[in-house]
Write a protein that holds these residues in place. Sequence first.
Motif, PDB file in Angstrom:
ATOM      1  N   ARG A  47       0.831  -1.198   0.000  1.00 20.38           N
ATOM      2  CA  ARG A  47       0.000   0.000   0.000  1.00 20.38           C
ATOM      3  C   ARG A  47       0.867   1.250   0.000  1.00 20.38           C
ATOM      4  N   PHE A  48       1.941   1.226   0.795  1.00 16.57           N
ATOM      5  CA  PHE A  48       2.843   2.387   0.813  1.00 16.57           C
ATOM      6  C   PHE A  48       3.490   2.595  -0.550  1.00 16.57           C
ATOM      7  N   GLY A  49       3.838   1.495  -1.224  1.00 14.31           N
ATOM      8  CA  GLY A  49       4.422   1.619  -2.549  1.00 14.31           C
ATOM      9  C   GLY A  49       3.478   2.294  -3.525  1.00 14.31           C
ATOM     10  N   GLU A  50       2.205   1.893  -3.502  1.00 16.33           N
ATOM     11  CA  GLU A  50       1.222   2.510  -4.391  1.00 16.33           C
ATOM     12  C   GLU A  50       0.999   3.970  -4.032  1.00 16.33           C
ATOM     13  N   LEU A  51       0.924   4.253  -2.730  1.00 16.14           N
ATOM     14  CA  LEU A  51       0.699   5.627  -2.293  1.00 16.14           C
ATOM     15  C   LEU A  51       1.867   6.525  -2.687  1.00 16.14           C
ATOM     16  N   ALA A  66      -3.850  13.724  -5.911  1.00 15.63           N
ATOM     17  CA  ALA A  66      -2.845  12.758  -6.347  1.00 15.63           C
ATOM     18  C   ALA A  66      -3.438  11.365  -6.501  1.00 15.63           C
ATOM     19  N   CYS A  67      -4.388  11.012  -5.626  1.00 16.82           N
ATOM     20  CA  CYS A  67      -4.996   9.677  -5.673  1.00 16.82           C
ATOM     21  C   CYS A  67      -6.053   9.549  -6.756  1.00 16.82           C
ATOM     22  N   GLN A  68      -6.614  10.660  -7.203  1.00 17.07           N
ATOM     23  CA  GLN A  68      -7.536  10.711  -8.339  1.00 17.07           C
ATOM     24  C   GLN A  68      -8.952  10.205  -8.043  1.00 17.07           C
ATOM     25  N   ASP A  69      -9.134   9.179  -7.237  1.00 20.20           N
ATOM     26  CA  ASP A  69     -10.481   8.683  -6.980  1.00 20.20           C
ATOM     27  C   ASP A  69     -10.667   8.489  -5.478  1.00 20.20           C
ATOM     28  N   TRP A  70     -11.941   8.360  -5.072  1.00 18.24           N
ATOM     29  CA  TRP A  70     -12.275   8.312  -3.653  1.00 18.24           C
ATOM     30  C   TRP A  70     -11.754   7.047  -2.979  1.00 18.24           C
ATOM     31  N   ALA A  71     -11.757   5.918  -3.686  1.00 19.36           N
ATOM     32  CA  ALA A  71     -11.288   4.665  -3.095  1.00 19.36           C
ATOM     33  C   ALA A  71      -9.810   4.751  -2.727  1.00 19.36           C
ATOM     34  N   ASN A  72      -8.976   5.268  -3.643  1.00 22.36           N
ATOM     35  CA  ASN A  72      -7.549   5.417  -3.365  1.00 22.36           C
ATOM     36  C   ASN A  72      -7.297   6.470  -2.289  1.00 22.36           C
ATOM     37  N   THR A  73      -8.124   7.504  -2.267  1.00 16.41           N
ATOM     38  CA  THR A  73      -7.967   8.539  -1.244  1.00 16.41           C
ATOM     39  C   THR A  73      -8.260   7.975   0.141  1.00 16.41           C
ATOM     40  N   GLN A  74      -9.344   7.211   0.267  1.00 16.58           N
ATOM     41  CA  GLN A  74      -9.662   6.577   1.548  1.00 16.58           C
ATOM     42  C   GLN A  74      -8.557   5.619   1.982  1.00 16.58           C
ATOM     43  N   ALA A  75      -8.022   4.857   1.028  1.00 19.94           N
ATOM     44  CA  ALA A  75      -6.948   3.924   1.345  1.00 19.94           C
ATOM     45  C   ALA A  75      -5.704   4.659   1.831  1.00 19.94           C
ATOM     46  N   ALA A  76      -5.430   5.822   1.235  1.00 24.38           N
ATOM     47  CA  ALA A  76      -4.264   6.613   1.646  1.00 24.38           C
ATOM     48  C   ALA A  76      -4.417   7.106   3.076  1.00 24.38           C
ATOM     49  N   TYR A  77      -5.602   7.626   3.412  1.00 26.20           N
ATOM     50  CA  TYR A  77      -5.812   8.139   4.771  1.00 26.20           C
ATOM     51  C   TYR A  77      -5.844   7.007   5.789  1.00 26.20           C
ATOM     52  N   ARG A  78      -6.346   5.847   5.399  1.00 27.20           N
ATOM     53  CA  ARG A  78      -6.310   4.695   6.315  1.00 27.20           C
ATOM     54  C   ARG A  78      -4.866   4.279   6.589  1.00 27.20           C
ATOM     55  N   PHE A  79      -4.039   4.322   5.572  1.00 29.01           N
ATOM     56  CA  PHE A  79      -2.632   3.967   5.765  1.00 29.01           C
ATOM     57  C   PHE A  79      -1.944   4.963   6.700  1.00 29.01           C
ATOM     58  N   LEU A  80      -2.173   6.238   6.488  1.00 32.34           N
ATOM     59  CA  LEU A  80      -1.529   7.266   7.305  1.00 32.34           C
ATOM     60  C   LEU A  80      -2.012   7.238   8.750  1.00 32.34           C
ATOM     61  N   ALA A  81      -3.246   6.754   8.969  1.00 32.39           N
ATOM     62  CA  ALA A  81      -3.802   6.703  10.320  1.00 32.39           C
ATOM     63  C   ALA A  81      -3.557   5.350  10.994  1.00 32.39           C
ATOM     64  N   ASN A  82      -2.910   4.434  10.302  1.00 37.00           N
ATOM     65  CA  ASN A  82      -2.709   3.090  10.835  1.00 37.00           C
ATOM     66  C   ASN A  82      -1.669   3.118  11.952  1.00 37.00           C
TER      67      ASN A  82
END
Length: 209
Positions: A47-51, A66-82
């Motif tokens: 996930r970090f590699g994709e982000l 940068a993430c372009q769509d809502w699914a990737n944006t949610q995944a990015a914020y979940r990773f940062l908050a993990n």
Amino acid sequence: MGRRTAKSESFLPSPPPCRLRKPSTFEHWTEREIDESAFKDARLGRRFGELLKQIGDGMGQSIPYACQDWANTQAAYRFLANARVDEGEILTGHFAATRARCDAFAGQILLIQDTTEFSYQRANVNAVGLTKSVNSGRDKRGRLRHHRVCGMLLHSSLAVTTQGLPLGLAAVKFWTQFRGTKAPKSKVNPTRIPIEKKESVRWLDNLRQ
């Protein structure tokens, strides 16, 4: 003289040798800066590699852009908050890549250190820490006003060649502050304060790392 003491900080120790991924035919530059095996879960490494690819391709843009769509944006914020992810795991690959570039360079390498301030607007200054006190003008009576800037500090050491080519970060340290006692300057002798209790010790810590 008012003093600030460290509220919290994280010092990243020198990373152990890691296994970076073998370069592929069409390698994205971010692949050389990641060590997926450093993460507690392989999925977090992927996930970090994709982000990092998304942020690298949209340098300077917001995460949603940068993430372009809502699914990737949610995944990015979940990773940062993990809570299972820390800066040590994120930077291990980059530190190893920096070391490899330094080893491959035959000339002299300079280590440039600097402190960056990240400022945030917060009603509760204790929630994020302080960086400094600034003059915000005068009030109706002509008296000077001061307000505290909220944020965190980042001290980094950048390895560069004498020609100015950056090789990467060699050390990073984050910390926050809170307001200490307002001891009069006449009662504080800075030469008697141990270096371990001064903010300038970060320069020595980065140099050791």
